[in-house]
Design a protein around this motif. Structure first.
Motif, PDB file in Angstrom:
ATOM      1  N   ASN A  35       0.845  -1.196   0.000  1.00 45.17           N
ATOM      2  CA  ASN A  35       0.000   0.000   0.000  1.00 45.17           C
ATOM      3  C   ASN A  35       0.881   1.246   0.000  1.00 45.17           C
ATOM      4  O   ASN A  35       1.147   1.848   1.031  1.00 45.17           O
ATOM      5  CB  ASN A  35      -0.918  -0.012   1.224  1.00 45.17           C
ATOM      6  N   ASN A  36       1.336   1.609  -1.182  1.00 43.63           N
ATOM      7  CA  ASN A  36       2.217   2.763  -1.355  1.00 43.63           C
ATOM      8  C   ASN A  36       1.931   3.370  -2.714  1.00 43.63           C
ATOM      9  O   ASN A  36       1.932   2.668  -3.730  1.00 43.63           O
ATOM     10  CB  ASN A  36       3.682   2.336  -1.247  1.00 43.63           C
ATOM     11  N   ALA A  37       1.694   4.673  -2.755  1.00 47.84           N
ATOM     12  CA  ALA A  37       1.262   5.335  -3.983  1.00 47.84           C
ATOM     13  C   ALA A  37       2.388   5.581  -4.969  1.00 47.84           C
ATOM     14  O   ALA A  37       2.127   5.967  -6.111  1.00 47.84           O
ATOM     15  CB  ALA A  37       0.582   6.667  -3.651  1.00 47.84           C
ATOM     16  N   SER A  38       3.645   5.383  -4.573  1.00 48.65           N
ATOM     17  CA  SER A  38       4.753   5.603  -5.498  1.00 48.65           C
ATOM     18  C   SER A  38       4.894   4.416  -6.443  1.00 48.65           C
ATOM     19  O   SER A  38       4.457   3.304  -6.143  1.00 48.65           O
ATOM     20  CB  SER A  38       6.056   5.821  -4.729  1.00 48.65           C
ATOM     21  N   PHE A  39       5.506   4.660  -7.593  1.00 48.58           N
ATOM     22  CA  PHE A  39       5.696   3.602  -8.582  1.00 48.58           C
ATOM     23  C   PHE A  39       6.943   2.804  -8.209  1.00 48.58           C
ATOM     24  O   PHE A  39       8.044   3.342  -8.225  1.00 48.58           O
ATOM     25  CB  PHE A  39       5.861   4.212  -9.980  1.00 48.58           C
ATOM     26  N   ASN A  40       6.753   1.542  -7.886  1.00 46.40           N
ATOM     27  CA  ASN A  40       7.905   0.695  -7.578  1.00 46.40           C
ATOM     28  C   ASN A  40       7.497  -0.767  -7.616  1.00 46.40           C
ATOM     29  O   ASN A  40       6.345  -1.119  -7.330  1.00 46.40           O
ATOM     30  CB  ASN A  40       8.486   1.025  -6.196  1.00 46.40           C
ATOM     31  N   ALA A  41       8.446  -1.591  -8.003  1.00 41.67           N
ATOM     32  CA  ALA A  41       8.297  -3.043  -7.937  1.00 41.67           C
ATOM     33  C   ALA A  41       9.687  -3.605  -7.703  1.00 41.67           C
ATOM     34  O   ALA A  41      10.677  -3.033  -8.157  1.00 41.67           O
ATOM     35  CB  ALA A  41       7.698  -3.592  -9.227  1.00 41.67           C
ATOM     36  N   PHE A  42       9.776  -4.706  -6.994  1.00 40.99           N
ATOM     37  CA  PHE A  42      11.090  -5.264  -6.686  1.00 40.99           C
ATOM     38  C   PHE A  42      10.953  -6.699  -6.219  1.00 40.99           C
ATOM     39  O   PHE A  42       9.847  -7.165  -5.899  1.00 40.99           O
ATOM     40  CB  PHE A  42      11.801  -4.448  -5.591  1.00 40.99           C
TER      41      PHE A  42
END
Length: 464
Positions: A71-78
């Motif tokens: 639940n985080n509005a920034s664009f990220n995947a890892f």
């Protein structure tokens, strides 16, 4: 969308990489309340459908790779533990097409297939050894300098000997990480091409972010970056992507609709009502807009109006399990659990017994205060937690159902499991200790309770 409560590969993340090398902290933190998660059947199913052909091509289909939504509005995947792909909710909402987020997932699959985490841990272990040797050599030189007197210059040489190797090791590790990123880019394009999908979305996404970060990268030392420099990376990726015969292939309209529905759902649950209203105007009668407005109405407005809007969606799409789930959740949270049972039963049926939806049904059965439903609730909830082991909701509802039957041993155990998953280790241990006194020694319940009592704290956590 049951949102429950638990990381990002940064540009200069040696400290973070070191944390990954010592333990798979995100895995346990995800299970025990350290990172805020979104658990939602519709969203998770969409991401599974996105990754399934890619994982199959990468030879990872049988590895049970899981999708975890943060639940985080920034664009990220890892990736962080070799068996999960973590995706920020912002990566989904900011991807305008399925192809854009699929490209990012293909890149992360490249990290998994390449074994980059294990290799990075090995490099970090080697680096740690090198740094220890460098420090010992530097310390020895400093001691020798002190014995030779302050004018010998050996003390200064010893200090330099301690610092220079550390800087060289740091640059070497960063170079190693940059190579991993480049390899993951190439692997991602290969997987997309092999599955007949366009790598264009992957290129567009990385181009957008490199453009946004271009100013910050000006004047930066390219040898102190963990990722390739923006212009170099986007140029290399563009060449690879444009060589694909599927460059101009568009997403299937049905998949685009599913993507837009999930974006609308996340927005409606996670953003302010006025933000949602501006994004999904009342004049827009598209299905995603109506979906978002129905969610916002039930959460922030009139339950009766919301149910009417949801019923209209169900009438048009009677086989969509998530509309029935939404109706049941609205009624359950609106204080009408008995009325929530029927739509949630339908949602469970249409979703092929999705465990998160089954937990909502179990919650409605328990909240109805009808003892005739107690045994059914226990059966449903036990089956659900056996398939979805990291959802506190299932265990907390199971504890209530067991309590209603007077089975306090199982109630304490389920309560302890729920507290453990929420990260409340103190409460979990207390409840598990009490449960142990109620089970016969050596029985399955006693063993599970003892496991909780004996569990060691995660890295960065205190056992209190």
């Amino acid at each position: 969308m049951p949102a429950i409560a638990p990381h990002s590969r940064t540009a200069r993340a040696i400290a973070f990489a070191a944390a990954l090398a010592t333990a798979a902290a995100p895995t346990a933190a995800t299970a025990q309340g350290g990172i805020p998660l979104i658990q939602d059947t519709e969203t998770e199913q969409l991401l599974r459908d996105y990754t399934r052909p890619i994982l199959r091509t990468a030879g990872l289909e049988k590895q049970n790779i899981q999708m975890v939504i943060i639940n985080n509005a920034s664009f990220n995947a890892f990736v962080a533990d070799g068996r999960r792909i973590f995706v920020n909710s912002g990566a989904i909402t900011q991807s305008e097409t399925p192809n854009q987020i699929i490209g990012v997932l293909a890149h992360e699959t490249g990290h998994l297939a390449g074994g980059h985490l294990a290799k990075l841990r090995e490099q970090l272990a080697n680096a740690q050894t090198q740094m220890i040797i460098a420090m010992l050599l530097g310390a020895g030189a400093m001691v020798a300098g002190a014995r030779s007197g302050p004018g010998s210059g050996m003390s200064q040489a010893g200090a330099a000997a301690m610092q220079a190797p550390q800087e060289m090791i740091r640059r070497s590790l960063l170079s190693y990480q940059r190579q991993h990123e480049e390899n993951a880019d190439r692997a991602g394009v290969k997987y997309l091409t092999a599955t007949g999908q366009s790598p264009r979305g992957m290129y567009e996404t990385f181009k957008r972010f490199t453009s946004e970060g271009l100013f910050a990268a000006r004047g930066a030392d390219p040898y102190l970056q963990s990722h390739p420099m923006p212009a170099e990376r986007v140029a290399a990726l563009e060449g690879l992507a444009r060589s694909s015969p599927y460059w101009d292939k568009k997403d299937d309209p049905a998949l685009q609709l599913r993507h837009d529905m999930v974006r609308a759902k996340i927005s409606a649950f996670m953003e302010r009502p006025d933000t949602v209203s501006r994004r999904y105007l009342a004049s827009n009668n598209g299905l995603p807009s109506r979906y978002a407005r129905a969610i916002v109405t039930y959460r922030h407005g009139d339950l009766r109006s919301a149910v009417g809007q949801i019923d209209a969606l169900i009438q048009e799409h009677p086989n969509n399990p998530y509309f029935y789930e939404l109706r049941g959740q609205a009624l359950l949270e609106g204080g009408r659990p008995a009325e929530a049972i029927a739509p949630l039963r339908k949602a469970v049926q249409l979703s092929h017994n999705a465990p998160l939806i089954a937990m909502l049904l179990g919650q409605a059965l328990v909240a109805s205060n009808n003892n005739a439903y107690t045994d059914e609730a226990i059966t449903i909830l036990r089956a659900a937690v056996s398939r979805e082991t990291e959802a506190p909701l299932g265990y907390s509802q199971l504890a209530m159902a067991y309590g209603r039957k007077g089975d306090y041993a199982q109630a304490d155990l389920a309560s302890a499991q729920a507290a453990f998953l929420r990260g409340d280790r103190k409460t979990a241990r207390e409840l598990a200790s009490r449960a142990k006194t109620r089970f016969a020694v050596g029985t399955p319940g006693w063993v599970k309770a003892d496991d909780i009592v004996s569990a060691k704290p995660l890295p960065g956590q205190r056992n209190n």
